[in-house]
Write a protein that holds these residues in place. Structure first.
Motif, PDB file in Angstrom:
ATOM      1  N   PRO A 224       0.821  -1.164   0.053  1.00 22.32           N
ATOM      2  CA  PRO A 224       0.173   0.042   0.122  1.00 22.32           C
ATOM      3  C   PRO A 224       0.981   1.294   0.060  1.00 22.32           C
ATOM      4  N   GLN A 225       2.237   1.323   0.431  1.00 24.25           N
ATOM      5  CA  GLN A 225       3.096   2.327   0.430  1.00 24.25           C
ATOM      6  C   GLN A 225       3.988   2.497  -0.784  1.00 24.25           C
ATOM      7  N   LYS A 226       3.664   1.703  -1.778  1.00 21.35           N
ATOM      8  CA  LYS A 226       4.938   1.815  -2.864  1.00 21.35           C
ATOM      9  C   LYS A 226       4.522   3.172  -3.683  1.00 21.35           C
ATOM     10  N   LYS A 227       3.239   3.672  -3.550  1.00 27.21           N
ATOM     11  CA  LYS A 227       3.290   4.990  -4.447  1.00 27.21           C
ATOM     12  C   LYS A 227       3.797   6.281  -3.627  1.00 27.21           C
ATOM     13  N   LYS A 228       4.331   5.797  -2.322  1.00 28.76           N
ATOM     14  CA  LYS A 228       4.758   7.093  -1.420  1.00 28.76           C
ATOM     15  C   LYS A 228       6.350   6.990  -1.223  1.00 28.76           C
ATOM     16  N   LYS A 229       6.871   5.683  -1.426  1.00 28.00           N
ATOM     17  CA  LYS A 229       8.093   5.479  -1.233  1.00 28.00           C
ATOM     18  C   LYS A 229       8.724   4.727  -2.394  1.00 28.00           C
ATOM     19  N   ASN A 230      10.082   4.848  -2.880  1.00 31.36           N
ATOM     20  CA  ASN A 230      10.818   4.192  -3.537  1.00 31.36           C
ATOM     21  C   ASN A 230      10.903   2.472  -3.360  1.00 31.36           C
ATOM     22  N   ASN A 231      10.456   1.942  -4.235  1.00 36.10           N
ATOM     23  CA  ASN A 231      10.445   0.309  -3.814  1.00 36.10           C
ATOM     24  C   ASN A 231      11.981  -0.147  -3.548  1.00 36.10           C
ATOM     25  N   LYS A 232      12.966   0.595  -4.070  1.00 40.51           N
ATOM     26  CA  LYS A 232      14.354   0.179  -3.814  1.00 40.51           C
ATOM     27  C   LYS A 232      14.576   0.178  -2.301  1.00 40.51           C
ATOM     28  N   GLU A 233      13.789   1.470  -1.616  1.00 45.30           N
ATOM     29  CA  GLU A 233      14.277   1.658  -0.488  1.00 45.30           C
ATOM     30  C   GLU A 233      13.465   0.564   0.510  1.00 45.30           C
ATOM     31  N   PHE A 234      12.560   0.169   0.199  1.00 38.73           N
ATOM     32  CA  PHE A 234      11.966  -1.125   0.988  1.00 38.73           C
ATOM     33  C   PHE A 234      12.943  -2.314   0.826  1.00 38.73           C
ATOM     34  N   ARG A 235      13.240  -2.404  -0.294  1.00 33.25           N
ATOM     35  CA  ARG A 235      14.037  -3.884  -0.785  1.00 33.25           C
ATOM     36  C   ARG A 235      15.290  -3.710   0.227  1.00 33.25           C
ATOM     37  N   ASN A 236      16.059  -2.517   0.251  1.00 33.89           N
ATOM     38  CA  ASN A 236      17.254  -2.292   1.025  1.00 33.89           C
ATOM     39  C   ASN A 236      17.050  -2.425   2.478  1.00 33.89           C
ATOM     40  N   ARG A 237      16.032  -1.988   2.992  1.00 32.52           N
ATOM     41  CA  ARG A 237      15.642  -2.316   4.289  1.00 32.52           C
ATOM     42  C   ARG A 237      15.307  -3.635   4.475  1.00 32.52           C
ATOM     43  N   ALA A 238      14.475  -4.568   3.704  1.00 30.53           N
ATOM     44  CA  ALA A 238      14.349  -5.832   3.806  1.00 30.53           C
ATOM     45  C   ALA A 238      15.550  -6.800   3.912  1.00 30.53           C
ATOM     46  N   LYS A 239      16.428  -6.494   3.004  1.00 27.49           N
ATOM     47  CA  LYS A 239      17.799  -7.073   2.923  1.00 27.49           C
ATOM     48  C   LYS A 239      18.604  -6.933   4.237  1.00 27.49           C
ATOM     49  N   ILE A 240      18.641  -5.721   4.777  1.00 29.60           N
ATOM     50  CA  ILE A 240      19.344  -5.519   5.983  1.00 29.60           C
ATOM     51  C   ILE A 240      18.879  -6.053   7.103  1.00 29.60           C
TER      52      ILE A 240
ATOM     53  N   VAL B 141       9.226 -12.242  11.477  1.00 31.17           N
ATOM     54  CA  VAL B 141       9.403 -11.269  12.340  1.00 31.17           C
ATOM     55  C   VAL B 141      10.167  -9.843  11.656  1.00 31.17           C
ATOM     56  N   VAL B 142      10.892 -10.193  10.480  1.00 31.89           N
ATOM     57  CA  VAL B 142      11.261  -9.283   9.584  1.00 31.89           C
ATOM     58  C   VAL B 142       9.991  -8.462   8.990  1.00 31.89           C
ATOM     59  N   ARG B 143       9.066  -9.344   8.318  1.00 30.71           N
ATOM     60  CA  ARG B 143       7.788  -8.854   7.726  1.00 30.71           C
ATOM     61  C   ARG B 143       7.052  -7.770   8.712  1.00 30.71           C
ATOM     62  N   ALA B 144       7.079  -8.167  10.097  1.00 28.39           N
ATOM     63  CA  ALA B 144       6.536  -7.371  11.166  1.00 28.39           C
ATOM     64  C   ALA B 144       7.310  -6.037  11.095  1.00 28.39           C
ATOM     65  N   LEU B 145       8.630  -5.839  10.713  1.00 35.20           N
ATOM     66  CA  LEU B 145       9.119  -4.780  11.182  1.00 35.20           C
ATOM     67  C   LEU B 145       9.444  -3.906   9.856  1.00 35.20           C
ATOM     68  N   ILE B 146       9.126  -4.251   8.570  1.00 37.41           N
ATOM     69  CA  ILE B 146       9.327  -3.596   7.559  1.00 37.41           C
ATOM     70  C   ILE B 146       8.961  -2.383   7.334  1.00 37.41           C
ATOM     71  N   ASN B 147       8.056  -1.942   7.758  1.00 33.76           N
ATOM     72  CA  ASN B 147       7.324  -0.732   7.764  1.00 33.76           C
ATOM     73  C   ASN B 147       7.758   0.281   9.009  1.00 33.76           C
ATOM     74  N   GLN B 148       8.644  -0.095   9.723  1.00 37.78           N
ATOM     75  CA  GLN B 148       9.245   0.615  10.936  1.00 37.78           C
ATOM     76  C   GLN B 148       8.124   1.017  11.900  1.00 37.78           C
ATOM     77  N   PRO B 149       7.481  -0.153  12.272  1.00 37.76           N
ATOM     78  CA  PRO B 149       6.387   0.118  13.145  1.00 37.76           C
ATOM     79  C   PRO B 149       6.679   0.638  14.498  1.00 37.76           C
ATOM     80  N   ARG B 150       5.981   1.511  15.239  1.00 37.68           N
ATOM     81  CA  ARG B 150       6.192   1.730  16.506  1.00 37.68           C
ATOM     82  C   ARG B 150       6.201   0.700  17.663  1.00 37.68           C
ATOM     83  N   LEU B 151       5.359  -0.224  17.542  1.00 38.25           N
ATOM     84  CA  LEU B 151       4.907  -1.371  18.297  1.00 38.25           C
ATOM     85  C   LEU B 151       5.031  -2.700  17.434  1.00 38.25           C
ATOM     86  N   VAL B 152       5.448  -3.863  17.917  1.00 40.40           N
ATOM     87  CA  VAL B 152       5.172  -5.168  17.471  1.00 40.40           C
ATOM     88  C   VAL B 152       4.464  -5.998  18.605  1.00 40.40           C
TER      89      VAL B 152
END
Length: 230
Positions: A113-129, A157-168
């Motif tokens: 749902p956020q791909k229109k707001k952020k670069n997909n490359k940014e998400f992929r880099n965070r996922a890999k990290i 666990v990584v999927r839960a963190l991908i959008n940089q949530p405040r709460l898990v």
């Protein structure tokens, strides 16, 4: 203050009963940003119900939930869905990975749902990290069937963190794992709690996992009380 519960009650009516059954009784709780807490208690005590109310998956019969300064009761379904997607990450006992998607693709699902707001490359880099932090840096292109149960749960666990949530919110995250995998996942959760400054609330039957948290609460007979505080 990230999260505040005030006088939460939850009641259910059984199919044949006229008197409601009280699951949660006058529960109040304050949680600061970056805390790691556990909730323990017997089966059927309402631990998952409490987690669902905190995560805006369910509503209390009475009382209020304030998350990041917002009263969840005043929000419409679209607003609640946005909070669940962007500000709260969920980890369940069953990982719910899509078998037809790779590890990397599974992690990126919440970002759609956020791909229109952020670069997909940014998400992929965070996922890999993040995948690297949980020891899956060589598994980006694996499908879930190639992973062990512990590895699958690490992907969750990584999927839960991908959008940089405040709460898990984690509901029995080690319940289906062997002891070694459970210990490893517990340490991963604590490490990510500190590294990401993400608030962590874990519902668990495992005292080994619970005691890794800053504070442990016991939920019994509808009441929530401090069990152990570091």
């Amino acid at each position: 203050m990230l999260l505040e519960l005030k006088n939460i009650e939850k009641k259910y009516y059984t199919p044949s009963g006229k008197v409601p059954v009280t699951i949660l009784n006058n529960i109040s709780l304050q949680v600061e940003q970056g805390e790691a807490i556990a909730v323990v208690g017997p089966s059927g005590s309402g631990k998952s119900t409490l987690l669902n109310i905190i995560g805006a998956l369910d509503k209390p019969t009475s009382g209020s939930v304030n998350f990041n300064g917002k009263n969840l009761a005043t929000m419409n379904e679209n607003e609640l869905a946005n909070i669940r997607n962007m500000e709260i990450g969920f980890i369940f006992q069953l990982h719910h990975l899509l078998p037809q998607c790779t590890v990397l693709e599974n992690v990126l699902i919440p970002t759609i749902p956020q791909k229109k707001k952020k670069n997909n490359k940014e998400f992929r880099n965070r996922a890999k990290i993040l995948l690297g932090k949980v020891g899956l840096e060589n598994h980006f292109d694996y499908f879930p069937a190639r992973l062990s149960s512990g590895e699958q749960q690490r992907v969750a666990v990584v999927r839960a963190l991908i959008n940089q949530p405040r709460l898990v919110l984690a509901d029995e995250p080690t319940g289906s794992l062997d002891q070694t995998s459970a210990d490893n996942l517990g340490q991963i959760l604590i490490d990510l709690n500190k590294a990401e400054n993400v608030t962590l609330i874990v519902v668990t039957h495992s005292l080994d996992l619970a005691e890794r948290m800053n504070t442990v609460y016991n939920l019994q007979n509808g009441r929530l009380e401090v069990y152990k505080k570091s």
